[in-house]
Design a protein around this motif. Structure first.
Motif, mmCIF file in Angstrom:
data_model
loop_
_atom_site.group_PDB
_atom_site.id
_atom_site.type_symbol
_atom_site.label_atom_id
_atom_site.label_comp_id
_atom_site.label_asym_id
_atom_site.label_seq_id
_atom_site.Cartn_x
_atom_site.Cartn_y
_atom_site.Cartn_z
ATOM 1 N N SER A 34 0.826 -1.210 0.000
ATOM 2 C CA SER A 34 0.000 0.000 0.000
ATOM 3 C C SER A 34 0.864 1.265 0.000
ATOM 4 O O SER A 34 0.536 2.241 -0.674
ATOM 5 C CB SER A 34 -0.923 0.024 1.220
ATOM 6 O OG SER A 34 -1.899 -0.984 1.106
ATOM 7 N N GLY B 222 1.224 4.160 -3.000
ATOM 8 C CA GLY B 222 0.675 5.459 -2.621
ATOM 9 C C GLY B 222 -0.745 5.362 -2.093
ATOM 10 O O GLY B 222 -1.432 6.367 -1.971
ATOM 11 N N LEU B 223 -1.214 4.145 -1.795
ATOM 12 C CA LEU B 223 -2.551 4.001 -1.227
ATOM 13 C C LEU B 223 -2.549 4.419 0.237
ATOM 14 O O LEU B 223 -3.570 4.794 0.785
ATOM 15 C CB LEU B 223 -3.038 2.547 -1.352
ATOM 16 C CG LEU B 223 -3.278 2.059 -2.781
ATOM 17 C CD1 LEU B 223 -3.533 0.566 -2.813
ATOM 18 C CD2 LEU B 223 -4.444 2.805 -3.414
ATOM 19 N N GLU B 224 -1.376 4.320 0.856
ATOM 20 C CA GLU B 224 -1.191 4.835 2.211
ATOM 21 C C GLU B 224 0.046 5.732 2.198
ATOM 22 O O GLU B 224 0.980 5.491 1.438
ATOM 23 C CB GLU B 224 -0.932 3.684 3.210
ATOM 24 C CG GLU B 224 -1.998 2.627 3.273
ATOM 25 C CD GLU B 224 -3.219 3.063 4.071
ATOM 26 O OE1 GLU B 224 -3.176 4.155 4.675
ATOM 27 O OE2 GLU B 224 -4.195 2.305 4.081
ATOM 28 N N GLU C 99 2.482 8.490 -5.906
ATOM 29 C CA GLU C 99 1.303 9.087 -6.530
ATOM 30 C C GLU C 99 1.627 9.580 -7.942
ATOM 31 O O GLU C 99 0.881 9.324 -8.885
ATOM 32 C CB GLU C 99 0.790 10.233 -5.666
ATOM 33 C CG GLU C 99 -0.626 10.626 -6.014
ATOM 34 C CD GLU C 99 -1.157 11.773 -5.164
ATOM 35 O OE1 GLU C 99 -0.533 12.073 -4.130
ATOM 36 O OE2 GLU C 99 -2.177 12.353 -5.556
ATOM 37 N N VAL D 114 2.182 6.676 -10.317
ATOM 38 C CA VAL D 114 0.911 6.047 -10.688
ATOM 39 C C VAL D 114 0.166 6.928 -11.694
ATOM 40 O O VAL D 114 -0.348 6.451 -12.700
ATOM 41 C CB VAL D 114 0.040 5.781 -9.432
ATOM 42 C CG1 VAL D 114 -1.382 5.414 -9.819
ATOM 43 C CG2 VAL D 114 0.647 4.665 -8.591
ATOM 44 N N ARG D 115 0.156 8.236 -11.443
ATOM 45 C CA ARG D 115 -0.521 9.168 -12.362
ATOM 46 C C ARG D 115 0.120 9.133 -13.746
ATOM 47 O O ARG D 115 -0.538 9.365 -14.744
ATOM 48 C CB ARG D 115 -0.471 10.604 -11.840
ATOM 49 C CG ARG D 115 -1.154 10.856 -10.539
ATOM 50 C CD ARG D 115 -2.673 10.828 -10.623
ATOM 51 N NE ARG D 115 -3.203 10.648 -9.285
ATOM 52 C CZ ARG D 115 -3.642 9.491 -8.802
ATOM 53 N NH1 ARG D 115 -3.664 8.408 -9.563
ATOM 54 N NH2 ARG D 115 -4.091 9.400 -7.578
ATOM 55 N N ALA E 245 -0.991 -2.665 -10.886
ATOM 56 C CA ALA E 245 -1.081 -3.438 -9.648
ATOM 57 C C ALA E 245 -2.246 -4.415 -9.646
ATOM 58 O O ALA E 245 -3.301 -4.126 -10.189
ATOM 59 C CB ALA E 245 -1.213 -2.495 -8.452
ATOM 60 N N LEU F 160 -4.321 -5.876 -6.719
ATOM 61 C CA LEU F 160 -4.524 -5.720 -5.286
ATOM 62 C C LEU F 160 -5.149 -6.987 -4.723
ATOM 63 O O LEU F 160 -5.750 -7.776 -5.440
ATOM 64 C CB LEU F 160 -5.441 -4.526 -5.017
ATOM 65 C CG LEU F 160 -4.953 -3.197 -5.582
ATOM 66 C CD1 LEU F 160 -5.985 -2.120 -5.377
ATOM 67 C CD2 LEU F 160 -3.644 -2.799 -4.913
ATOM 68 N N GLN G 205 -8.920 -0.098 -6.867
ATOM 69 C CA GLN G 205 -8.199 -0.418 -8.104
ATOM 70 C C GLN G 205 -8.070 0.834 -8.980
ATOM 71 O O GLN G 205 -7.025 1.071 -9.585
ATOM 72 C CB GLN G 205 -8.941 -1.528 -8.863
ATOM 73 C CG GLN G 205 -8.229 -2.010 -10.129
ATOM 74 C CD GLN G 205 -6.962 -2.812 -9.834
ATOM 75 O OE1 GLN G 205 -6.967 -3.721 -9.026
ATOM 76 N NE2 GLN G 205 -5.869 -2.450 -10.493
ATOM 77 N N ARG H 75 -7.680 3.721 -7.965
ATOM 78 C CA ARG H 75 -6.634 4.588 -7.395
ATOM 79 C C ARG H 75 -5.247 4.213 -7.889
ATOM 80 O O ARG H 75 -4.318 5.000 -7.734
ATOM 81 C CB ARG H 75 -6.679 4.540 -5.857
ATOM 82 C CG ARG H 75 -7.841 5.338 -5.304
ATOM 83 C CD ARG H 75 -7.776 5.418 -3.817
ATOM 84 N NE ARG H 75 -6.552 6.047 -3.366
ATOM 85 C CZ ARG H 75 -6.071 5.932 -2.141
ATOM 86 N NH1 ARG H 75 -6.704 5.191 -1.262
ATOM 87 N NH2 ARG H 75 -4.958 6.531 -1.800
ATOM 88 N N VAL H 76 -5.081 3.003 -8.427
ATOM 89 C CA VAL H 76 -3.775 2.683 -9.008
ATOM 90 C C VAL H 76 -3.806 2.783 -10.534
ATOM 91 O O VAL H 76 -2.974 2.220 -11.215
ATOM 92 C CB VAL H 76 -3.227 1.309 -8.539
ATOM 93 C CG1 VAL H 76 -2.798 1.410 -7.100
ATOM 94 C CG2 VAL H 76 -4.234 0.196 -8.696
ATOM 95 N N PRO I 68 -4.021 6.012 -13.586
ATOM 96 C CA PRO I 68 -3.714 7.446 -13.590
ATOM 97 C C PRO I 68 -4.900 8.355 -13.234
ATOM 98 O O PRO I 68 -4.719 9.552 -13.074
ATOM 99 C CB PRO I 68 -3.261 7.694 -15.039
ATOM 100 C CG PRO I 68 -2.739 6.379 -15.494
ATOM 101 C CD PRO I 68 -3.634 5.362 -14.855
#
Lengths: 340, 241
Positions: A81, A85-87, A102, A105-106, A112, A114, B81, B83-84, B86
């Protein structure tokens, strides 16, 4: 009677990883830079009173395939996580390709799978993968992602009507669709049967061969040993060992060479090459050694070869030695030759 | 990016049988029942105002349903999901609100079509267009309410709360039975509901007039409240889903 040499810090193992084989060439579209794919610096994360990640330092070079190995609750998922960048870490930092998670990922550089994902209802495989691809700046063609994940035949099927193994392949395709440089998989095979597991790893290898970086968590030792260049053992939120499967076996105390003493005195056995620990039971000496070949040669030089026997520790032994009985000991004080 | 997301979510909503049956079929059925059973002679106005009210009811259901979808997506890990990818959480919530706006349309259109075809309601072309437009845009506050619930609550609770909100607002807002039939105290209460004012926008247009400033003002206040609620819920949970 037992005589052991002083503790050998496990940092040595960490050091050895610097010499693992060179990464495959990165793709030409994205020229290589100096930053590692993953860099943790003293990263820590607590949930209330629970220190899920208690200070992790980790560098993963581009092109490496790394397994994060640990028991349930060892901190693997929290580490992932943080990585995605989830946490946010409470302390320390996490960087992917030199950027914050972040930003990476952007920019579409990370994909990923999860752990807690169920099938998205009422869409087909193709629609979902097509959508994920469109959110990325430089996706791979949808057909290619489906092919790589073994989903070509299932493209028109609704995801909520697939089997568990098929749904897991969809999640892998979701992670691949954006053509990321780093793929992160949280216990990707936990729900799969043997056949599906084999197919899954085949797909992942296909992706890794393109020079991409892979990090997956697992609590299956065999899986870590078979599919990763490097195993990072996590326990109680810390990295307790880091190296190849072979290095971990050695770190856990190495092989055991036993030999009949035949009345011979035991002095000097502890000084033989590779030996870290000597244990005498009756007329038999058990030498724990980091270098069984050298130890055997030296014993032969002394003429002590009667009933000689070399036993390699299993990776399971290594894992238990590294995590089992000492859940809270910091990484650098675990002695290599400590008794189990 | 948002367009792709909206397209995906609209598809998912329209493939949801319960959405099609309860979100689109139900308002049409109720409209036809309420306007054709036990009706007296003077029903022309009632058929028109009930048509708008039932279209508003359909829009309300679809708008709140968007929030139920958010809670479901949170539950199955789909928001995590996302959130991962862009997409930013902000883009996701905007995409969801747009999805709500799109899925409101079939419900509104179906009731208006039933009014025109079955009940023989005749309006000017601009009136049809204007009624559809205000019902479409005016549903936004309810989408925000639903999304606020969806981010804040679990999937099951959101479903219940949204159905509860929908029923309560529909009944008190006079969407099912005209508020004129209510006892005095309930009628005063009804004037302050967003649903009553929402329907009023369309009803004034269908009657050939312009919406009153009071209707617009009350609805605007509710829109602000619901928007604040949605933003707070989203801030609280969008980063932890």
């Amino acid at each position: 009677m037992r005589i052991c040499r002083g503790a050998r810090p496990l940092r040595n193992v960490v050091g050895m990883t610097q010499t693992t084989p060179a990464a495959p060439q990165p793709r030409t579209a994205r020229p290589p830079r100096e930053e590692p794919a993953i860099r943790f610096r003293h990263a820590a994360k607590s949930f209330g009173a629970v220190r899920a990640v208690a200070g992790i330092d980790l560098d993963v070079r581009r092109g490496e395939a790394v397994a994060l190995l640990g028991r349930n609750g060892a901190g693997k998922s929290t580490t992932i996580s943080l990585l995605l960048g989830l946490e946010e870490p409470d302390a320390g930092s996490v960087r992917l390709f030199g950027e914050t998670p972040e930003r990476a990922v952007r920019a579409g550089r990370v994909g990923a799978v999860l752990q807690e994902g169920r099938a998205v209802p009422r869409i087909t495989v193709c629609e979902l993968i097509g959508f994920v691809a469109r959110t990325h700046p430089a996706p791979m063609p949808v057909a290619e992602a489906l092919e790589l994940a073994g989903l070509t035949e299932l493209a028109g099927r609704r995801i909520d009507r697939l089997s568990g193994g098929q749904a897991q392949r969809v999640r892998f395709a979701v992670a691949l669709a954006g053509n990321p440089e780093l793929i992160v998989l949280d216990e990707p095979t936990a729900a799969l049967d043997v056949e599906a597991r084999r197919a899954f790893w085949e797909s992942m290898r296909g992706y890794a061969r393109r020079g991409n970086t892979v990090l997956f968590s697992t609590h299956y030792l065999e899986e870590a040993d078979a599919h990763a260049d490097r195993i990072v053992v996590v326990d109680s939120g810390r990295i307790v060992a880091d190296g190849t499967g072979e290095q971990l076996r050695r770190a856990a105390g190495g092989s055991l060479v036993s030999v009949d003493l035949a009345g011979r005195p035991t002095e000097g056995l502890g000084e033989l090459p590779g030996v870290v620990c000597v244990e005498v039971r009756g007329d038999r000496a058990r030498l724990r050694t980091e270098d069984p070949d050298a130890t055997v040669v030296a014993l032969a030089g002394l003429g002590a070869v009667r009933g000689i026997e070399v036993t390699a520790p299993s990776l399971d032994d290594a894992f238990l030695a590294l995590t089992g009985s000492r859940p809270s000991r910091p990484a650098d004080t675990i002695p290599a030759g400590s008794p189990r | 990016m948002i367009t792709a997301y909206v397209r995906l979510e609209v598809r998912r909503t329209l493939r949801d049988t319960s959405f099609v049956v309860f979100g689109i079929g139900m308002p049409v059925l109720m409209y036809l029942l309420f306007t054709n059973i036990g009706s007296g002679a003077d029903t022309g106005d009632w058929k028109t105002s009930s048509m708008v009210a039932m279209a508003a009811y359909g829009a309300l259901g679809a708008a709140l349903g968007t929030g139920t979808g958010v809670a479901e997506d949170k539950g199955i890990g789909w928001l995590r999901q996302l959130r991962v990818t862009p997409m930013t959480p902000r883009q996701v919530v905007i995409g969801r609100a747009l999805t709500g706006s799109v899925t409101v349309l079939p419900a509104v259109a179906a009731v208006l079509a039933a009014g025109a075809s079955v009940n023989g309601i005749r309006l000017e072309a601009w009136q049809w267009a204007a009624v559809a437009l205000v019902l479409w845009l005016g549903a936004l506050p309810f989408t925000l309410l639903g999304i606020g619930n969806g981010y804040r609550l679990t999937a099951q609770t959101t479903g219940l709360v949204n159905v509860g909100c929908g029923l309560g607002l529909s009944i008190v807002g006079g969407l099912w039975f005209p508020a004129e039939l209510f006892p005095h105290w309930l009628r005063s209460l009804s004037d302050f509901t967003p649903t009553r004012r929402f329907a009023e926008l369309g009803q004034s247009l269908a009657a050939g007039g312009a919406p009153g400033p009071a209707a617009v003002a009350v609805l605007a206040v509710w829109a602000l409240l619901f928007a604040a609620y949605a933003v707070l819920s989203y801030r609280r949970s969008a980063r932890t889903v």
